[in-house]
Design an enzyme around this catalytic site. Structure first.
Site, PDB file in Angstrom:
ATOM      1  N   TYR A 112       0.745  -1.305   0.012  1.00 13.63           N
ATOM      2  CA  TYR A 112      -0.154   0.157  -0.023  1.00 13.63           C
ATOM      3  C   TYR A 112       0.994   1.401   0.073  1.00 13.63           C
ATOM      4  O   TYR A 112       0.826   2.032  -0.941  1.00 13.63           O
ATOM      5  CB  TYR A 112      -0.763   0.113   1.169  1.00 13.63           C
ATOM      6  CG  TYR A 112      -1.819   1.048   1.300  1.00 13.63           C
ATOM      7  CD1 TYR A 112      -3.120   1.159   0.581  1.00 13.63           C
ATOM      8  CD2 TYR A 112      -1.813   2.014   2.364  1.00 13.63           C
ATOM      9  CE1 TYR A 112      -4.161   2.159   0.638  1.00 13.63           C
ATOM     10  CE2 TYR A 112      -2.616   3.087   2.353  1.00 13.63           C
ATOM     11  CZ  TYR A 112      -3.827   3.063   1.516  1.00 13.63           C
ATOM     12  OH  TYR A 112      -4.793   4.096   1.737  1.00 13.63           O
ATOM     13  N   ASP A 113       1.783   1.224   1.020  1.00 12.53           N
ATOM     14  CA  ASP A 113       2.521   2.529   1.125  1.00 12.53           C
ATOM     15  C   ASP A 113       3.541   2.783  -0.181  1.00 12.53           C
ATOM     16  O   ASP A 113       3.517   4.096  -0.620  1.00 12.53           O
ATOM     17  CB  ASP A 113       3.338   2.427   2.357  1.00 12.53           C
ATOM     18  CG  ASP A 113       2.801   2.000   3.644  1.00 12.53           C
ATOM     19  OD1 ASP A 113       1.604   2.074   3.575  1.00 12.53           O
ATOM     20  OD2 ASP A 113       3.543   2.031   4.716  1.00 12.53           O
ATOM     21  N   GLU A 114       4.024   1.949  -0.573  1.00  8.58           N
ATOM     22  CA  GLU A 114       5.066   1.974  -1.838  1.00  8.58           C
ATOM     23  C   GLU A 114       4.161   2.220  -3.234  1.00  8.58           C
ATOM     24  O   GLU A 114       4.808   2.814  -3.965  1.00  8.58           O
ATOM     25  CB  GLU A 114       5.940   0.994  -1.703  1.00  8.58           C
ATOM     26  CG  GLU A 114       7.114   0.756  -0.631  1.00  8.58           C
ATOM     27  CD  GLU A 114       8.155   1.913  -0.573  1.00  8.58           C
ATOM     28  OE1 GLU A 114       7.799   3.123  -1.238  1.00  8.58           O
ATOM     29  OE2 GLU A 114       8.916   1.545   0.246  1.00  8.58           O
ATOM     30  N   VAL A 152      -9.952   1.151  12.735  1.00  9.22           N
ATOM     31  CA  VAL A 152     -10.276   1.325  14.303  1.00  9.22           C
ATOM     32  C   VAL A 152     -11.457   1.832  14.609  1.00  9.22           C
ATOM     33  O   VAL A 152     -12.315   1.290  15.484  1.00  9.22           O
ATOM     34  CB  VAL A 152      -9.164   2.074  14.950  1.00  9.22           C
ATOM     35  CG1 VAL A 152      -9.061   3.451  14.462  1.00  9.22           C
ATOM     36  CG2 VAL A 152      -9.017   1.661  16.532  1.00  9.22           C
TER      37      VAL A 152
HETATM   38  P1  NAD Z   1     -12.706   1.978   0.174  1.00  9.75           P
HETATM   39  O1  NAD Z   1     -12.258   0.795   0.181  1.00  9.75           O
HETATM   40  O2  NAD Z   1     -13.790   1.990   0.670  1.00  9.75           O
HETATM   41  O3  NAD Z   1     -12.867   2.378  -1.144  1.00  9.75           O
HETATM   42  C1  NAD Z   1     -12.042   1.954  -2.442  1.00  9.75           C
HETATM   43  C2  NAD Z   1     -12.982   1.694  -3.563  1.00  9.75           C
HETATM   44  O4  NAD Z   1     -11.998   1.418  -4.644  1.00  9.75           O
HETATM   45  C3  NAD Z   1     -13.797   0.468  -3.317  1.00  9.75           C
HETATM   46  O5  NAD Z   1     -14.961   0.806  -3.837  1.00  9.75           O
HETATM   47  C4  NAD Z   1     -12.978  -0.755  -4.165  1.00  9.75           C
HETATM   48  O6  NAD Z   1     -14.076  -1.652  -4.472  1.00  9.75           O
HETATM   49  C5  NAD Z   1     -12.387   0.176  -5.190  1.00  9.75           C
HETATM   50  N1  NAD Z   1     -11.123  -0.560  -6.095  1.00  9.75           N
HETATM   51  C6  NAD Z   1     -10.438  -1.239  -5.273  1.00  9.75           C
HETATM   52  N2  NAD Z   1      -9.425  -1.670  -6.242  1.00  9.75           N
HETATM   53  C7  NAD Z   1     -10.061  -1.327  -7.596  1.00  9.75           C
HETATM   54  C8  NAD Z   1      -9.668  -1.590  -8.775  1.00  9.75           C
HETATM   55  N3  NAD Z   1      -8.547  -2.259  -9.380  1.00  9.75           N
HETATM   56  N4  NAD Z   1     -10.407  -0.999  -9.875  1.00  9.75           N
HETATM   57  C9  NAD Z   1     -11.438  -0.240  -9.531  1.00  9.75           C
HETATM   58  N5  NAD Z   1     -11.934  -0.278  -8.479  1.00  9.75           N
HETATM   59  C10 NAD Z   1     -11.084  -0.607  -7.187  1.00  9.75           C
HETATM   60  O7  NAD Z   1     -11.638   2.879   0.897  1.00  9.75           O
HETATM   61  P2  NAD Z   1     -11.889   4.474   0.807  1.00  9.75           P
HETATM   62  O8  NAD Z   1     -11.346   4.777   2.403  1.00  9.75           O
HETATM   63  O9  NAD Z   1     -12.969   5.272   0.308  1.00  9.75           O
HETATM   64  O10 NAD Z   1     -10.762   4.831   0.214  1.00  9.75           O
HETATM   65  C11 NAD Z   1     -10.675   5.810  -1.041  1.00  9.75           C
HETATM   66  C12 NAD Z   1      -9.360   5.975  -1.264  1.00  9.75           C
HETATM   67  O11 NAD Z   1      -8.788   7.119  -0.391  1.00  9.75           O
HETATM   68  C13 NAD Z   1      -8.352   5.004  -1.653  1.00  9.75           C
HETATM   69  O12 NAD Z   1      -7.454   5.476  -2.485  1.00  9.75           O
HETATM   70  C14 NAD Z   1      -7.552   5.253  -0.238  1.00  9.75           C
HETATM   71  O13 NAD Z   1      -6.234   4.686  -0.524  1.00  9.75           O
HETATM   72  C15 NAD Z   1      -7.371   6.638   0.051  1.00  9.75           C
HETATM   73  N6  NAD Z   1      -7.233   6.834   1.661  1.00  9.75           N
HETATM   74  C16 NAD Z   1      -8.380   6.818   2.430  1.00  9.75           C
HETATM   75  C17 NAD Z   1      -8.038   6.819   3.576  1.00  9.75           C
HETATM   76  C18 NAD Z   1      -9.238   6.769   4.774  1.00  9.75           C
HETATM   77  O14 NAD Z   1      -8.978   6.939   6.092  1.00  9.75           O
HETATM   78  N7  NAD Z   1     -10.565   6.486   4.255  1.00  9.75           N
HETATM   79  C19 NAD Z   1      -7.029   7.411   4.232  1.00  9.75           C
HETATM   80  C20 NAD Z   1      -5.762   7.656   3.484  1.00  9.75           C
HETATM   81  C21 NAD Z   1      -6.257   7.314   1.959  1.00  9.75           C
HETATM   82  N1  UDP Z   2      -6.421  -0.413  16.167  1.00 12.81           N
HETATM   83  C1  UDP Z   2      -6.819  -0.889  17.294  1.00 12.81           C
HETATM   84  N2  UDP Z   2      -7.807  -1.711  17.387  1.00 12.81           N
HETATM   85  C2  UDP Z   2      -8.552  -2.243  16.289  1.00 12.81           C
HETATM   86  C3  UDP Z   2      -8.289  -1.806  15.025  1.00 12.81           C
HETATM   87  C4  UDP Z   2      -7.136  -0.844  14.942  1.00 12.81           C
HETATM   88  O1  UDP Z   2      -6.377  -0.517  18.368  1.00 12.81           O
HETATM   89  O2  UDP Z   2      -9.365  -2.884  16.507  1.00 12.81           O
HETATM   90  C5  UDP Z   2      -5.192   0.579  15.983  1.00 12.81           C
HETATM   91  C6  UDP Z   2      -4.135   0.123  14.999  1.00 12.81           C
HETATM   92  O3  UDP Z   2      -3.497  -0.677  15.410  1.00 12.81           O
HETATM   93  C7  UDP Z   2      -3.680   1.704  14.524  1.00 12.81           C
HETATM   94  C8  UDP Z   2      -4.766   2.428  14.932  1.00 12.81           C
HETATM   95  O4  UDP Z   2      -5.982   1.942  15.449  1.00 12.81           O
HETATM   96  O5  UDP Z   2      -2.814   1.951  15.517  1.00 12.81           O
HETATM   97  C9  UDP Z   2      -5.567   2.935  13.478  1.00 12.81           C
HETATM   98  O6  UDP Z   2      -5.780   1.786  12.757  1.00 12.81           O
HETATM   99  P1  UDP Z   2      -6.401   1.898  11.261  1.00 12.81           P
HETATM  100  O7  UDP Z   2      -6.485   0.445  10.745  1.00 12.81           O
HETATM  101  O8  UDP Z   2      -7.695   2.265  11.403  1.00 12.81           O
HETATM  102  O9  UDP Z   2      -5.678   2.671  10.357  1.00 12.81           O
HETATM  103  P2  UDP Z   2      -4.007   2.984  10.130  1.00 12.81           P
HETATM  104  O10 UDP Z   2      -3.168   2.154  10.951  1.00 12.81           O
HETATM  105  O11 UDP Z   2      -3.898   2.722   8.515  1.00 12.81           O
HETATM  106  O12 UDP Z   2      -3.876   4.406  10.727  1.00 12.81           O
END
Ligand code: NAD
Ligand code: UDP
Length: 327
Positions: A149-151, A191
């Protein structure tokens, strides 16, 4: 910001959590929206309420394959966002970020569309500076379980900036910090959804590690407003720009707040901290304030109350729809 409408806009990942709110907002602003999704983590139910609108179109498509459509703007959100979902098929996760970015940038180049990338605070990895400023290059493990994801997201940023430099594309890169709200997948393991579902089911609240690690939580409406403002900036504004709520909470504080708001008697239980779990995460949003006139306005308590209502509603659906599909 005024009415922005009249554009044809593609939202990839549009049936997901953030995408579904974005589609609604863009329709409300008077645009035509093409929502594209492969339904890996998103669902048609998330956009069901938009289906009657003639300006809304839903398309099943995987962004790792090329796409030929005519649009003015592209929001590239397609990518699973929760650790359990993106680690389910890590190779596909990297492909979605990297091939997906190449395909959507190729489309943007062909039709001269403006394109926004949903990047992430994960590009900072387990940060050594606090709060995280856009100029910080990050501290990311390239070979760990979160690396797909990160990379993948870091490479997508690289591609966005190379298309900008090499082909003059108008790009916007948003680094999104933890966001929550209605339409989050109830079983996505994040979380906020975990704690609320556990509290509502009177199950133990699982705190990973000692619960002192922090996150800052942004309510979805604030985040969507940030996206729309970023897209409407002039071409000189490319980002990357942090979007998130700078108010930081420990996971223990979050658990206690969820217990209070749900009135649940669930106990707190402690589980092993997942590997590469960042200790602290908080955005520096000075750039967003200055360039977009944006900052979050929803307090965690108010946003959690809305989110709890949403999860109560889907739990009470007779067929339990949405609770079974764990992607
Ligand atoms: P989500 O999983 O609800 O939405 C992602 C959507 O992308 C889903 O509907 C999934 O079916 C679709 N998808 C996945 N792979 C696909 C592919 N190969 N082709 C077409 N569709 C595909 O997640 P979200 O929270 O709505 O996140 C949306 C975007 O925002 C993502 O790119 C995510 O990395 C980014 N983002 C979200 C958060 C957050 O806290 N929600 C934080 C950082 C970044
Ligand atoms: N986390 C937790 N309990 C849970 C799910 C997540 O304590 O049931 C912690 C997790 O280890 C992280 C933080 O909550 O430190 C946020 O996790 P999340 O998966 O929501 O997002 P991200 O780690 O990607 O910020």
């Amino acid at each position: 910001m005024g009415v922005l409408g009249g554009k044809r806009i593609l939202v990839t990942g549009g049936a997901g959590f953030l995408g579904s709110h974005l589609c609604k907002r863009l329709l409300d602003d008077g645009n035509e929206v093409l929502c594209l999704d492969n339904y890996f983590t998103g669902t048609k139910e998330n956009v069901e309420a938009l289906m009657d609108d003639k300006r809304f179109e839903l398309m099943r498509h995987d962004v790792t394959f090329p796409l030929y459509v005519e649009v003015d703007e592209i929001y590239n959100l397609a990518c699973p966002a929760s650790p359990i979902h993106y680690q389910h098929d890590p190779v596909q996760t990297t492909k979605t970020s990297v091939h997906g970015a190449i395909n959507m940038l190729g489309l943007a180049k062909r039709v001269r569309a403006k394109i926004m990338q949903a990047s992430t605070s994960e590009v900072y990895g387990d940060p050594e500076t606090h709060p995280q400023h856009e100029a910080y290059w990050g501290h990311v493990n390239p070979i760990g379980v979160r690396s797909c994801y990160d990379e993948g997201k870091r490479c997508a940023e690289t591609l966005f900036f190379d298309y900008h430099r090499q082909h003059g594309l108008e790009i916007k890169v948003a680094r999104i910090f933890n966001t929550y709200g209605p339409n989050m997948h109830p079983a996505d393991g994040r979380v906020v959804s975990n704690f609320i579902m556990q509290a509502l089911r009177s199950e133990p609240i699982t705190i990973y590690g000692d619960g002192t690690q922090t996150r800052s939580f942004c309510y979805v409406d604030d985040m969507i407003d940030g996206f729309v403002r970023l897209m409407s900036t002039d071409s000189a504004v490319t980002g990357p720009i942090n979007l998130g709520n700078p108010v930081e909470f420990s996971m223990k504080e979050l658990a206690q707040l969820v217990l209070r708001l749900t009135g649940s008697a669930s106990k707190l239980v402690y589980r092993e901290l997942p590997s590469d779990d960042p200790r602290q995460r908080c955005p520096d949003i000075c750039a967003a304030k200055q360039l977009l006139g944006w900052e979050p306005t929803t307090q965690l308590e108010a946003g959690l109350t809305e989110t709890i209502e949403y999860f109560e509603k889907i739990m009470s659906r007779e067929d339990g729809r949405g609770l079974l599909n764990t992607g």
